[in-house]
Every structure is written in C-alpha cells, then in structure tokens.
Write an enzyme that holds these catalytic residues in place. Structure first.
Site, PDB file in Angstrom:
ATOM      1  CD  GLU A 282      -3.409  -0.111   1.948  1.00 33.55           C
ATOM      2  OE1 GLU A 282      -3.431   0.070   2.885  1.00 33.55           O
ATOM      3  OE2 GLU A 282      -4.409  -0.533   1.699  1.00 33.55           O
ATOM      4  CG  HIS A 303       6.889 -29.428   1.631  1.00 31.25           C
ATOM      5  ND1 HIS A 303       7.802 -30.364   1.027  1.00 31.25           N
ATOM      6  CD2 HIS A 303       8.713 -28.572   2.505  1.00 31.25           C
ATOM      7  CE1 HIS A 303       9.076 -31.121   1.619  1.00 31.25           C
ATOM      8  NE2 HIS A 303       9.201 -29.761   2.864  1.00 31.25           N
ATOM      9  CE  LYS A 415     -11.279   2.184   1.138  1.00 26.93           C
ATOM     10  NZ  LYS A 415     -10.341   2.009   1.816  1.00 26.93           N
TER      11      LYS A 415
HETATM   12  O1  PA5 Z   1      -3.132   1.384   5.952  1.00 32.99           O
HETATM   13  C1  PA5 Z   1      -3.847   1.872   5.630  1.00 32.99           C
HETATM   14  O2  PA5 Z   1      -4.417   3.334   6.289  1.00 32.99           O
HETATM   15  C2  PA5 Z   1      -5.760   0.661   5.237  1.00 32.99           C
HETATM   16  O3  PA5 Z   1      -5.277  -0.146   5.274  1.00 32.99           O
HETATM   17  C3  PA5 Z   1      -6.310   1.272   6.341  1.00 32.99           C
HETATM   18  O4  PA5 Z   1      -5.813   0.356   7.391  1.00 32.99           O
HETATM   19  C4  PA5 Z   1      -7.641   0.643   5.942  1.00 32.99           C
HETATM   20  O5  PA5 Z   1      -8.314   0.724   5.144  1.00 32.99           O
HETATM   21  C5  PA5 Z   1      -9.350   0.715   7.385  1.00 32.99           C
HETATM   22  O6  PA5 Z   1      -8.962   2.005   7.522  1.00 32.99           O
HETATM   23  P1  PA5 Z   1     -10.054   2.613   8.711  1.00 32.99           P
HETATM   24  O7  PA5 Z   1      -8.841   2.443   9.911  1.00 32.99           O
HETATM   25  O8  PA5 Z   1      -9.720   4.120   8.180  1.00 32.99           O
HETATM   26  O9  PA5 Z   1     -10.890   2.039   8.932  1.00 32.99           O
END
Ligand code: PA5
Length: 447
Positions: A282, A303, A415
């Site tokens: 990410e 494996h 989303k």
């Molecule tokens: O690393 C990130 O920012 C994302 O993976 C969030 O953790 C995830 O989208 C969840 O977001 P939130 O904590 O606002 O629900």
C-alpha cells in the site's frame, strides 16, 4: 543487547546501483527531521505513547472482566493485531486453551459473523471496533450488526461492552463515542493504518492478551530514536539500518527485482508476512512502480511456492526473518530408522534452523538478493524494534522513489464503485461507469 542484526552478506549490494540513493542521505535527513517535527510521522516520534500506556494501564481492570475480545477492523486496523497475537499469544490455536480469546473479524464473511453472534457469550465479550477514519464500510457495517446483537442481548448495558478505537475528533465512530459515552481510545493524527500497530490499534489487543507492551514499546523506541531524535543529519541517517534497507529496496527496483519475498523462519511470526505485505504494497505500489511483496512461511512454503522463488522468473529479492535463539523443543528419539540418522538425538529446533540456512543458501545460489533479518530473541522487545525498522525503511524507500508512502489513492476506486453499486447518494460518474462495465455481452463458459 541489540534487538537484531541485518546480515547484508548476500544482498548483492556491489552489483546494484546504490550511489544515487546514498547521495540523498542529507536531503532525506532534513525531510525526516522536519516531518517528525511537524508531527507527520507519529510512528517514529511516538509523542502519544506515554499517555497511551497510562490509558492502557487504567483500562486493564475493565479488560479483565471479559473473556473474549471481538476486534472489528480491516487492513492496518487488523493485520498488526493478528501478527502480535500469533507471535505472542498463540494459545487459541493450541490444545487446552482456557482464554483469553481474541477474534479478529477483518472480512465480509456472513457465516463468520453469524458464528460470532451465535457462539460468543455477549456479557463476556468486549467488541472493539478499530477504524482511524471511522467510515470504512467493511468495519462499520460489522459494527452496526454486532451493536444490534449486543443491544438485543444486553439491553441498556450494551454500551459497556463496546470500545471504539478511532480518530480523536472526526468520523462516525467518534460520533458514536460522544453519543453513547462508550469506552474509546484514540488513533493519533497522521498515523495511517499500516503504520499504527504500536498505537491503541495493536497495543489494546496486545494488552488484552497479556503481552509485555512496555517492552515492545521500549524496543520500538530504540530503533525510532535514531531517526526522530533532534539533530538528525545525513551521516546519522546513512548509518541507520532503515536507510540501508531503503537504498537496497530502491536499487533493486531499478535492477528489475520487482518482487520482494518476506520469508519468515520464525514460525510464530509468520503473520508478520501479511503485515509487511500490506505495509510495503500500500505504501509503495504507486505510479506503475514498486515491488510486489510476497509473504512466505518457512519451512511450510519450501513445499509450496519455493520452487517458483528458486527457478521461476529471476525478479525476486528476499527479506528472510530468522531467530537462532528460538526454543529448540524436544529431541528426536534415538530409535529411528537409519535413513533418518542425521536427526537422531538432535533437538527438533535444529531442523528449522538447518532448513532456514538451506533455503537461504539455495535462494542466494539462484541469484536472489537476500537480507537476513536475524532477531536476537523472539521477544516483544525485538518485535517492537522490527516493526519500526520496517516502517521507517518503507517510508524512506517511498521517498527514494519520489512517491508518497503514506497514502493509498488507487484503492479508493473499488470502494467508490462498490458504494455506487449499493446505491449511495451521488457518485453519478461511478454509477455510469458501472453500468457500462456490466452492460457488455458476457463471454462465459461453464465448468
Ligand atoms: O493502511 C491503511 O491506511 C489502510 O489499510 C487502513 O488501515 C484500512 O483501509 C482501514 O482504514 P480505517 O482504519 O480508516 O478503517
């Protein structure tokens, strides 16, 4: 004792072009110092930590009233907690466990959610909803359903079984805290999900499970101080292992090593592969660049996917997690067949260490640049240090790529389209795109 060692022997640094990135040490040191000072990197400065540790201490008696903690969260709001649970409170997956139980619900699984409601005792279950934004539908959607379940089962007392971990001021979950005066903990400003395991997001479940949170934080601080203490300059940054990892990670991308294996040879820490994968993917998957993280579990994946690592496309690099001081376990019996005589009388753990070494050497012989991340001990202290090390290395790699490692804009499209599909207000462009996407002649084949 140091938390661990990075072994660069097989990183192939000599064959990578690292000079342009090393040359940025001064500039990045200045940037880091100013971003830390501006409160943009709280996972390093940890200005929130002392008050969080106090709050966790105060909340401990309330936590002790519950046998079960049901954590609703996703992505960075769940992966760190699971990695810590697997590493330091693995009892739930072992025979004879008597509690406490941590259940992490980080997916939209109808039958799992129903099972929680059918089997968990509501009066002994603390529901912890974790969302920095307070608006993530996968998390808040579960909250709506579980809240109704608690209301039906506990009446007015439902609020006592809720704890919300969210932003201090904004978002739906903060509104819920204000409306119902539920228990709550804060996710500090500028602390994005994947960098937040050492905040209430990960430390609350850790405290519930009885982990040594203070020691984990101490380990984290030892690594962070080299980057967040005043006076950071290019020399100090260049000497920090997070910078060296970033230079390596960035130079590998230039050399077309576009996959990064996270191979854990600490069985209990296998889930840190998933945590690392989210952190790296990410943060760095931007503008058609980055390297794809691949979590792998030693020895299990020897494996499974290891054939591809060794003899598939030559585009893989590897971070190999090890810990030579793991408990060795029982000894192999002496009365075993001669064809297995090489383990006779040896400790069980020697097999793990030998296989880790064997895989490491095989990967190196197959041209996989590899850094061994060798923990001194499998302790919360060492893990706290490792978490900060990888977080900082990821940020620095992103800066060396010229991208923003703190956002994740591409994941927003899916989303928005899902919301459009469900009929959310507005989103007219997405609704039109969706209609066009669905309104094509389908090419389908039954099997
Ligand atoms: O690393 C990130 O920012 C994302 O993976 C969030 O953790 C995830 O989208 C969840 O977001 P939130 O904590 O606002 O629900």
């Amino acid at each position: 004792m140091a938390a661990g060692t990075l072994d660069w022997t097989n990183a192939t640094l000599d064959s990578l072009t690292t000079a342009p990135y090393r040359a940025q040490a001064n500039e990045l040191a200045g940037r880091m110092a100013s971003e830390v000072a501006a409160g943009k990197l709280p996972f390093l400065s940890m200005g929130y930590m002392d008050s969080l540790l106090d709050e966790l201490e105060q909340i401990r008696p309330s936590l002790a009233k519950f046998d079960h903690l049901l954590l609703l969260g996703i992505g960075g709001s769940a992966l760190g907690a699971r990695a810590l649970q697997q590493a330091f409170a693995p009892g739930q997956d072992l025979p004879g466990h008597q509690g406490p139980w941590l259940w992490i619900s980080d997916n939209v699984g109808a039958s799992t959610l129903e099972a929680y409601m059918a089997k968990l005792p509501p009066e002994k279950t603390l529901v912890v909803t974790v969302s920095k934004s307070g608006g993530t539908i996968e998390t808040v959607g579960q909250y709506f359903i579980i809240k109704k379940w608690l209301m039906e089962k506990l009446g007015d007392a439902w609020k006592d079984n809720i704890l919300l971990v969210t932003d201090a001021n904004n978002g739906f979950l903060r509104e819920e805290v204000n409306r119902y005066q539920t228990m709550s903990l804060t996710v500090p400003d500028n602390l994005g999900g994947r960098y937040s395991v050492l905040s209430a997001v990960g430390l609350l479940p850790a405290a519930f499970l009885g982990m040594n949170v203070a020691s984990m934080v101490a380990g984290a601080r030892e690594v962070a101080k080299g980057l967040s203490a005043p006076g950071l300059d290019g020399c100090k940054l260049a000497a920090h292992p997070a910078f060296e990892l970033a230079v390596w990670g960035r130079a590998l991308m230039d050399a077309n090593f576009d996959e990064m294996i996270f191979f854990s040879y600490v069985p209990a820490m296998a889930s840190f592969g998933d945590w690392f994968a989210q952190l790296w993917a990410e943060s760095l998957g931007k503008q058609g660049r980055g390297s794809q993280p691949i979590p792998a579990v030693g020895v299990t994946d020897q494996h499974s996917v290891n054939q591809m690592f060794l003899d598939g496309k030559r585009n893989k690099s590897c971070l190999l997690l090890s810990c030579p001081s793991l408990p060795a376990g029982p000894r192999f019996p002496h009365d075993i067949p001669d064809k297995f005589d090489y383990v006779r009388g040896k400790e069980y753990g020697e097999l793990l260490q030998a296989e880790g070494l064997g895989t490491q050497m095989a990967l190196c012989k197959c041209g996989v640049p590899l850094v061994e991340v060798r923990l001194s001990e499998d302790s919360p202290h060492a893990v706290g240090a490792m978490i900060v090390l990888f977080g900082a290395a990821t940020i620095l790699t992103g800066w060396l790529m010229g991208i923003n490692p703190l956002d994740q804009p591409a994941v927003e499209l899916g989303k928005r389209l899902a919301k459009a599909r469900l009929g959310a207000e507005g989103l007219e462009e997405e609704k039109a795109d969706l209609a066009a996407f669905l309104n094509v002649t389908r090419i389908e084949q039954e099997f």
